[in-house]
Design a protein around this motif. Structure first.
Motif, PDB file in Angstrom:
ATOM      1  N   TYR A  31     -27.183  13.071  16.371  1.00 19.26           N
ATOM      2  CA  TYR A  31     -27.562  11.662  16.341  1.00 19.26           C
ATOM      3  C   TYR A  31     -27.776  11.118  17.749  1.00 19.26           C
ATOM      4  O   TYR A  31     -28.780  10.464  18.034  1.00 19.26           O
ATOM      5  CB  TYR A  31     -26.477  10.865  15.626  1.00 19.26           C
ATOM      6  N   ASN A  32     -26.867  11.406  18.640  1.00 21.04           N
ATOM      7  CA  ASN A  32     -26.973  10.888  20.001  1.00 21.04           C
ATOM      8  C   ASN A  32     -28.079  11.565  20.805  1.00 21.04           C
ATOM      9  O   ASN A  32     -28.742  10.922  21.617  1.00 21.04           O
ATOM     10  CB  ASN A  32     -25.625  11.034  20.718  1.00 21.04           C
ATOM     11  N   GLU A  33     -28.283  12.875  20.542  1.00 24.48           N
ATOM     12  CA  GLU A  33     -29.363  13.575  21.238  1.00 24.48           C
ATOM     13  C   GLU A  33     -30.724  13.160  20.694  1.00 24.48           C
ATOM     14  O   GLU A  33     -31.731  13.275  21.379  1.00 24.48           O
ATOM     15  CB  GLU A  33     -29.180  15.090  21.075  1.00 24.48           C
ATOM     16  N   GLY A  34     -30.775  12.687  19.446  1.00 24.14           N
ATOM     17  CA  GLY A  34     -32.035  12.306  18.832  1.00 24.14           C
ATOM     18  C   GLY A  34     -32.608  11.001  19.328  1.00 24.14           C
ATOM     19  O   GLY A  34     -33.775  10.689  19.095  1.00 24.14           O
ATOM     20  N   LYS A  35     -31.815  10.190  19.996  1.00 26.30           N
ATOM     21  CA  LYS A  35     -32.309   8.937  20.541  1.00 26.30           C
ATOM     22  C   LYS A  35     -33.280   9.245  21.673  1.00 26.30           C
ATOM     23  O   LYS A  35     -33.284  10.340  22.211  1.00 26.30           O
ATOM     24  CB  LYS A  35     -31.127   8.102  21.038  1.00 26.30           C
TER      25      LYS A  35
END
Length: 203
Positions: free
Chosen positions: A77-81
């Motif tokens: 989730y955090n890397e997908g931003k």
């Protein structure tokens, strides 16, 4: 000869590792605690110092699985931003990656009949994994007026079910597909989100 299980200093974890081997070979209900003890190379009596029965052992395997799963989902989730869509799609791919890399944990979590609500240590970590996907789902609808936003819990539940279906049919079930599982899931998510009006037709 001294049993190996007493040497490593962590008999409880040795039994979890033994269960993972047995789950992969025989399924979540195809082994006994005595077999887990034999695989861990300890006496059957030693097992009961840590687990009252097979379900309790399976619940611990599932708890550790959810812990890994939640960490992978959070990282994805955090890397997908910075894009809300990229973050959401990344969590879907993380689901498939987890099922592929941790099949024993996956089976204990989703195919053993172990219900997180029935185990105090399991429920919070299972909820943590769900919350990551709900957070990602909520981010997709922030551009819509509040009265037109679909519930994030509904969107995440649908995508969770879609991800689970892809895993069960095309990764674990042996069904043939001309497309990789990741492509199937990404396409399905796109169609679903467009149907909800969360994506423009050309995205």
């Amino acid at each position: 000869m001294t049993k190996r299980g007493y040497h490593h200093g962590n008999l409880r974890q040795a039994l979890v590792e033994a269960a993972l081997v047995l789950i992969a070979d025989q399924g979540p209900h195809g082994f006994t605690l005595s077999e887990a003890a034999k695989t861990a190379d300890v006496t059957p009596a030693a097992v009961y110092r840590h687990f009252a029965g097979r379900d309790e052992l399976l619940a611990e395997v599932a708890r550790q699985g959810y812990d890994i799963f939640a960490a992978l989902m959070d990282y994805a989730y955090n890397e997908g931003k910075p894009s809300a869509l990229a973050a959401f799609e990344a969590t879907g791919r993380a689901y498939l990656a987890f099922a592929r890399k941790y099949p024993g944990h996956y089976i204990a979590m989703f195919e053993s009949g172990i219900r997180p609500q029935a185990w105090p240590d399991l429920a919070p970590v299972a909820a943590k994994a769900r919350n990551v996907l709900e957070r990602a789902a909520d981010g997709l609808s922030q551009h819509l007026p509040a009265d037109r936003r679909p519930p994030g819990s509904m969107v995440s539940a649908h995508v969770w079910a879609m991800s689970h279906g892809v895993v069960e049919l095309y990764m674990r079930g042996g069904a043939q597909s001309p497309f990789p599982p990741e492509d199937l899931l990404e396409t399905g998510i796109g169609i679903y989100l467009r149907g909800l009006g969360l994506l423009p037709p050309d995205q």
